[in-house]
Design an enzyme around this catalytic site. Structure first.
Site, PDB file in Angstrom:
ATOM      1  CE1 TYR A 141       8.539  -4.619 -52.724  1.00  0.00           C
ATOM      2  CE2 TYR A 141       6.409  -5.628 -53.069  1.00  0.00           C
ATOM      3  CZ  TYR A 141       7.177  -4.633 -52.506  1.00  0.00           C
ATOM      4  OH  TYR A 141       6.596  -3.666 -51.733  1.00  0.00           O
ATOM      5  CE  LYS A 190      10.592  10.137 -57.308  1.00  0.00           C
ATOM      6  NZ  LYS A 190       9.843  11.274 -56.715  1.00  0.00           N
ATOM      7  CG  ASP A 222       6.729  12.098 -55.690  1.00  0.00           C
ATOM      8  OD1 ASP A 222       6.372  11.655 -56.800  1.00  0.00           O
ATOM      9  OD2 ASP A 222       7.671  12.891 -55.574  1.00  0.00           O
ATOM     10  CG  ASP A 246       3.004  -4.103 -51.305  1.00  0.00           C
ATOM     11  OD1 ASP A 246       1.855  -4.331 -50.871  1.00  0.00           O
ATOM     12  OD2 ASP A 246       4.032  -4.546 -50.776  1.00  0.00           O
ATOM     13  CG  ASP A 250      -1.890  -2.102 -47.861  1.00  0.00           C
ATOM     14  OD1 ASP A 250      -2.504  -2.892 -48.613  1.00  0.00           O
ATOM     15  OD2 ASP A 250      -1.284  -2.465 -46.844  1.00  0.00           O
TER      16      ASP A 250
END
Ligand code: NAD
Length: 351
Positions: A141, A190, A222, A246, A250
């Site tokens: 970001y 990752k 994942d 992020d 959620d």
């Protein structure tokens, strides 16, 4: 103890739920003999209307001079144009930057009486108590961005970069928090593909080696996204980079059934933390007095725990919320009839 708390109620239901969180803190101050002062300032859409910016320098300075910041929510249809130069959420970004908070904490502990509100089967939710830590200042970001017309088409680029010290400080915080909980850190990356993730994993492993009392596992993002749904009770503290966090925060919030239930904290090294419910300004129910104040009230508990080091007082709020939920107190989002004020009264009466 004495503490200066800045409140930034913001827009929509923000002021409704923040007001109740303040009442809870005032009750705690009375019961435990503390002196909390509350100073309210504008941030978000209301600040844009008044000053033309989402967060003024004066308000940021007030926040810097405080012990903690209690935030409601910002935004709404009035300020929703994505092309607008000034937007309410700029206030939150400027606040996080100005206060140098680098970790966002979201504890998720679904209450057994609310298991029905979650899309997961009740047996999957038993024993779930996960703390998700998202790195807030680096990663995809905040890396260099560009867009250009090339011979073969329009090319857009985002870059994911991390310094080792940025990884260190958030992973170290994860270990400190895990030591006071069930003693397990899951570091999510990752690393099979991304160089920044290989640095993340290497850094986390070095911190893990220095903290043998806390168990460390590495998990690919994942796999983590699957496990959060398939076996959420297997997590204690989960720590990860900005964008992965992020998304996973959620995902984790769905476990609790309603957005209105969940608190969050954004912490740095030492300065004031920022505490806010995870939900937005909920324009669809704003002004009706029916918003669930629990996310804001539990954020006040996090404020006591992390910024004021008042663990007993934080636990008192969490226990009162648990007792109210167990006693059947429900706002509309949980299928009940209580107003925001009535729900807060039920919690306060159990303090
Ligand atoms: P939202 O969280 O505001 O609302 C989503 C749904 O959940 C709505 O149906 C709402 O009524 C319900 N809800 C949320 N909080 C609730 C509560 N405490 N009690 C009962 N029901 C609740 O998300 P949205 O609708 O996507 O966004 C609305 C506005 O909020 C937008 O302008 C968005 O940009 C902003 N927003 C702000 C923040 C923040 O301030 N941190 C976060 C998310 C969204």
């Amino acid at each position: 103890m004495k503490a200066k708390i800045i409140t930034l109620p913001g827009d929509g239901i923000g002021p409704e739920v923040t007001g109740e969180a303040v009442r809870v803190l005032q009750t705690i101050a009375q019961q435990f003999g503390h002196e909390f002062t509350f100073t309210e300032r504008l941030m978000g859409g209301c600040s844009i209307d008044r000053y033309g910016v989402a967060l003024t320098d004066e308000t940021l300075a007030d926040c810097k001079g405080s012990d903690a910041v209690l935030l409601g929510a910002v935004g709404g249809p009035k300020w929703d144009d994505p092309m607008a130069k000034v937007r309410p959420e700029q206030g939150i970004l400027a606040l996080r930057k100005g206060l140098r908070v680098f970790a966002n904490l979201r504890p998720v502990k679904p209450h057994p009486a609310l298991f029905d509100a979650s899309p997961l089967k009740p047996e999957r939710l038993a024993g779930v108590d996960v703390l998700v830590l998202r790195e807030l200042t680096g990663g995809l970001y905040f890396g260099l961005k560009s867009r250009e017309q090339t011979a073969s088409g329009v090319r857009a680029v985002d870059t994911l970069e991390y310094y080792d010290y940025e990884i260190q400080r958030v992973v170290e915080l994860a270990f400190r928090l895990a030591a006071g909980r069930r003693g397990k850190v899951t570091s999510v990356d990752k690393a099979n593909i991304l160089e920044s993730s290989r640095l993340w994993r290497q850094t986390a492993a070095a911190i893990g080696a220095a903290h043998p009392e806390v168990a460390l596992e590495h998990m690919l993002v994942d796999t983590a996204s699957m496990r959060l749904i398939a076996s959420p009770a297997s997590f204690d503290v989960l720590v990860t980079e900005n964008m992965f966090g992020d998304i996973l925060t959620d995902e984790a919030s769905v476990l609790a059934g309603s957005m209105g239930m969940l608190p969050s904290a954004s912490l740095g090294s030492g300065g004031p933390g920022v505490y806010e419910p995870i939900h937005g300004s909920a324009p669809d129910i704003a002004g009706k007095g029916i918003a669930n104040p629990v996310g804001a009230i539990l954020s006040a508990a996090l404020l006591l725990r992390h910024s004021l080091r008042l663990e007993r007082e934080a636990v008192a709020i969490e226990a009162a919320v648990d007792a109210a939920i167990a006693g059947g107190c429900r706002t509309a989002d949980l299928g009940g009839k209580l107003t925001t004020r009535q729900m807060a009264d039920e919690i306060i009466s159990r303090l």
